[in-house]
Design a protein around this motif. Structure first.
Motif, PDB file in Angstrom:
ATOM      1  N   VAL A 442       0.834  -1.201   0.000  1.00  0.00           N
ATOM      2  CA  VAL A 442       0.000   0.000   0.000  1.00  0.00           C
ATOM      3  C   VAL A 442       0.868   1.250   0.000  1.00  0.00           C
ATOM      4  N   CYS A 445       2.050   1.929  -3.409  1.00  0.00           N
ATOM      5  CA  CYS A 445       0.968   2.490  -4.230  1.00  0.00           C
ATOM      6  C   CYS A 445       0.751   3.965  -3.925  1.00  0.00           C
ATOM      7  N   GLY A 457      -4.085   1.935  -3.571  1.00  0.00           N
ATOM      8  CA  GLY A 457      -3.642   1.992  -2.181  1.00  0.00           C
ATOM      9  C   GLY A 457      -4.717   2.517  -1.252  1.00  0.00           C
TER      10      GLY A 457
END
Length: 495
Positions: A442, A445, A457
């Motif tokens: 995440v 992202c 994300g």
């Protein structure tokens, strides 16, 4: 993210963890799940009652200390029971576990930061860990698994801190790493896998170093200046503590992460052996091994919630720690006896040892992504060099991937050979590295220049948070209608 906002974020994560773990801690005035063992054992140390323990005793010492302290605090004694062998409030045998469990997200965040020096990665790792169900449930009752995890994670954090320092400071942190690894094993034997993960990443670092340093035998016959250039080229790429693992030699590893953990593990047993004089140090280990070998296989015939290791990553068999029904929400909370007959109970109280489903599923996908990333880098390097090789320089993220994959495997694969009945909570030592994996993904992202990746994300984070709120009633044992309960049991195997 600047330092001020990072600190505010971590304080918020800790307060969230603290509030969820302490809210309504004494609501169920009974012994929940394995509190019938661990809370009683902790009390036995206070009453000097000998007993056989199928696990090392450290967590029961801590629970006993919590009971003693809690009994001397003039609050939270509105409800009491004698189920531990003495008249105790449930709060007294649960509060120290709740406090300890509240720190686990912070330790996970500290490891994430030490691996990368990225505050965004650290705060995501802490937040996701705080939003997991099984860690919340295990922290709210007098159980032992959070102690394996926190001591094992502290061992890894201290090891990373040691690599970030030199000389006496390095020795200082290595001593603490050895102590906490020993404490993890002193809680349950599977705490040893945290230590094995540290050894495996150390071995991996040396293998990578030797592949770089000795690409061919001709290096032995080159001038010293050329050899020094080769070493400095490798060293200059060091951007993470993991690359400094090769600064630790075999003697340091054996002393700090071998002798010290063994010593700590041994002295942990002294109070228990003084209390129960039936067995010596060797004999008690023989009895424990015998107990586990005769516990039975991974079959519902042994226990309805038995779950082999391969069922854990996808969470196909979580387990109910507490389940009772009542006719109305105004009735006193049911604590004893079987649930009401089917159809009679209008309110369900369920405490489910179950992770945040989307956190676990996204996390295992992120772990597979890391495995694919490592394999692809190795294949590309081998194709280019036309022989077995690794990339000339490994990025910080490659080292993070290696660290997470190795430690996940180290904490999961030993269970392949375990034939006794195992449960979903045995996965807790491995799943923390899954939380780190999805936090890393995440973070990648959110830091991307591409808007679609940033959206991915944000979406993953949002789903994890919403899922945690949705399943929170079965983590905290909140009253649910039968339909509300069924709505959260997506699969029959979850019931």
């Amino acid at each position: 993210m600047n330092k001020k906002w990072f600190q505010i974020g971590m304080v918020c994560v800790f307060l969230l963890s603290l509030a969820l773990r302490f809210w309504g801690l004494e609501r169920f005035n009974t012994l929940v799940f394995d509190e019938v063992y661990f809370a009683k054992f902790g009390n036995n140390y206070l009453t000097h009652t000998p007993f056989f323990n199928a696990h090392p005793p450290l967590s029961q010492y801590i629970i006993g200390i919590g009971i003693w302290i809690g009994s001397h605090i003039p609050f939270w004694h509105d409800t009491v029971n004698g189920l531990t062998g003495s008249l105790r409030s449930p709060w007294t045998y649960r509060w120290l576990n709740a406090l300890t469990g509240s720190f686990i997200p912070l330790v996970v965040a500290a490891i994430a930061y030490q691996l990368s020096y990225r505050r965004s990665f650290a705060i995501l790792a802490g937040l996701f860990t705080a939003c997991d169900g099984i860690f919340l449930v295990e922290s709210r009752y007098a159980l032992s698994n959070i102690y394996i995890v926190i001591f094992g994670l502290l061992g890894h954090w201290f090891l990373l801190l040691a690599l970030d320092n030199q000389n006496r400071r390095r020795s200082f942190w290595l001593v603490f790493a050895g102590i906490t690894f020993g404490a993890s094993v002193g809680t349950k034997w599977n705490g040893l896998w945290f230590l094995s993960g540290a050894y495996l990443i150390w071995i991996a670092a040396w293998v990578i170093y030797l592949i770089h340093f000795f690409p061919n035998p001709k290096l032995f016959f080159t001038s010293p200046s050329l050899k020094e250039t080769e070493v400095s080229t490798y060293s200059s790429s060091s951007q993470t503590p993991l690359q400094k693992l090769t600064q630790l030699n075999i003697f340091q590893m054996l002393f700090y992460l071998g002798i010290i953990p063994a010593f700590i593990y041994s002295i942990i047993w002294i109070p228990h052996l003084q209390l129960d004089k039936r067995y010596g140090f060797i004999a008690v280990h023989q009895e424990i091994l015998k107990f586990h070998l005769h516990l039975g296989g991974n079959s519902p015939n042994v226990h309805p919630y038995c779950a082999a290791w391969y069922k854990w990553p996808l969470m196909t068999r979580p387990m109910a720690y507490y389940y009772q029904t009542a006719e109305s929400i105004t009735e006193p909370l049911p604590v004893m006896g079987p649930p009401l007959p089917a159809g009679a109970g209008q309110v369900v109280y369920d405490v489910h040892a179950m992770g945040n489903p989307f956190l676990w599923w996204f996390g295992i996908a992120a772990m597979l992504f890391l495995v694919g990333m490592l394999v692809s880098q190795l294949v590309i390097s081998c194709v280019k060099e036309k022989r077995f090789s690794v990339p000339a320089t490994l990025s910080v993220d490659t080292w993070i991937a290696l660290y997470l994959v190795i430690n996940y495997v180290a904490n999961l694969l030993p269970w392949v050979e375990v034939t006794r009945c195992a449960f979903i909570y045995h996965y807790m030592c491995a799943v923390v590295f899954v939380f780190l994996a999805i936090a890393w993904f995440v973070d990648q992202c959110l830091r991307s220049y591409y808007q679609p990746l940033r959206a991915v994300g944000v979406t993953i984070t949002f789903i994890i948070l919403v899922a945690f709120i949705f399943w929170m009633p079965i983590y905290l044992g909140l009253p649910l209608s039968p339909d509300g309960y069924k709505l959260r049991m997506w699969f029959n195997s979850w019931i």
